[in-house]
Design a protein around this motif. Structure first.
Motif, short mmCIF file in Angstrom:
data_model
loop_
_atom_site.label_atom_id
_atom_site.label_comp_id
_atom_site.label_asym_id
_atom_site.label_seq_id
_atom_site.Cartn_x
_atom_site.Cartn_y
_atom_site.Cartn_z
N GLY A 120 -4.33 7.26 11.36
CA GLY A 120 -4.51 7.71 9.98
C GLY A 120 -5.95 7.87 9.56
O GLY A 120 -6.29 8.82 8.84
N ILE A 162 -5.92 9.48 6.10
CA ILE A 162 -4.68 8.98 5.52
C ILE A 162 -4.82 7.48 5.29
O ILE A 162 -4.84 6.69 6.24
CB ILE A 162 -3.48 9.27 6.44
N ALA A 164 -1.52 7.09 0.87
CA ALA A 164 -1.10 8.39 1.39
C ALA A 164 0.03 8.22 2.40
O ALA A 164 0.98 9.02 2.44
CB ALA A 164 -2.28 9.10 2.04
N LEU A 189 -1.14 13.23 2.38
CA LEU A 189 -2.59 13.38 2.40
C LEU A 189 -3.11 14.11 1.17
O LEU A 189 -4.04 13.66 0.50
CB LEU A 189 -3.00 14.12 3.68
N SER A 238 -4.18 10.87 -1.13
CA SER A 238 -5.39 10.33 -0.52
C SER A 238 -6.64 10.63 -1.35
O SER A 238 -6.90 11.79 -1.68
CB SER A 238 -5.57 10.90 0.90
#
Length: 263
Positions: free
Chosen positions: A45, A50, A54, A101, A105
């Motif tokens: 991630g 991420i 997220a 994402l 994020s």
């Protein structure tokens, strides 16, 4: 008469077993992909930006897509989920990761995250390449179905929606770029209001080609080297082609509806 009744019961029992087998198979694929999906996000991630929030959003998106797909298995018509739907499920998982994402994020779009954008663009390019494989596998194995076609189409639409949102958040184009991702859903909403738009659309090379153009164009806009004004031009061209495609389908459906009423 008794033989007919017994034969009917045997067929009904076989049909129930086939449905249970399909459901079990589909659930096993969905859970297996989910496990790999979650493990991959926690392992890699950081490379894509991420974070935990997220990842959670991506998991929710994947769960919603999976529930909707599993509730429509009756349209599959085969005893096994099939390799084609496995590929589509993998595409759905990666699409969900992109959704998490761009939606959740804090790092997405940060100029310091150029490496993450390169990684994301590469993975999405891989997903787009997979798009033609599921259809090929379904035809090769004789497992084509209304379910598979619809599953594939809805994953494509969701991916385009998230890609258009990514283009906007990355300042690659104005808010109008969201029209690319929203047009499919606007068409579905229009079908609920105008019955004439609910007619059948035959497979179209034009529709497939323009879908590929949308995905490829929006994927390119993830890469840091594609900046405005080039990104604006690319997005505008993609929107024009998509608008033309939907307009052509609407005209076809309206003509078909008038023809059916005239007959």
């Amino acid at each position: 008469m008794a033989e007919w009744i017994n034969a009917g019961r045997i067929e009904e029992t076989a049909a129930r077993k086939a449905r249970r087998s399909l459901s079990t198979d589909a659930c096993a694929v969905t859970v297996s992909v989910a496990a790999v999906f979650l493990a991959s996000m926690f392992a890699f991630g950081d490379r894509f930006g991420i974070d935990l929030v997220a990842a959670g959003a991506a998991a929710v998106i994947y769960a919603v897509v999976s529930v909707i797909a599993l509730r429509n298995l009756h349209a599959h018509g085969h005893g096994r989920f099939g390799a084609a739907n496995v590929v589509t499920t993998v595409r759905a998982a990666i699409t969900a990761a992109l959704g998490g994402l761009v939606l959740a994020s804090d790092q997405f779009g940060d100029v310091s995250q150029a490496g993450a954008l390169w990684s994301t663009g590469t993975v999405i390019g891989f997903v787009l390449a997979l798009d033609g494989i599921d259809g090929y596998l379904a035809r090769r194995s004789g497992t084509t179905s209304r379910f598979g076609a619809r599953f594939d189409m809805e994953v494509d639409a969701l991916l385009i929606l998230f890609l258009s949102l990514a283009a906007f958040l990355l300042n690659k184009a104005g808010a109008w770029v969201l029209l690319i991702g929203l047009m499919r859903y606007a068409f579905v909403a229009a079908q609920a209001i105008f019955p004439a738009l609910r007619g059948e659309l035959h497979p179209s090379l034009r529709r497939k080609a323009i879908c590929v153009v949308q995905g490829a164009t929006l994927c390119l806009m993830l890469f840091p080297v594609v900046m405005s004004p080039l990104s604006d031009v690319l997005a505008a061209g993609a929107l024009v082609f998509l608008g033309y495609s939907f307009a052509a389908d609407v005209v076809f459906l309206l003509k078909a509806d008038r023809g059916s009423h005239a007959a």
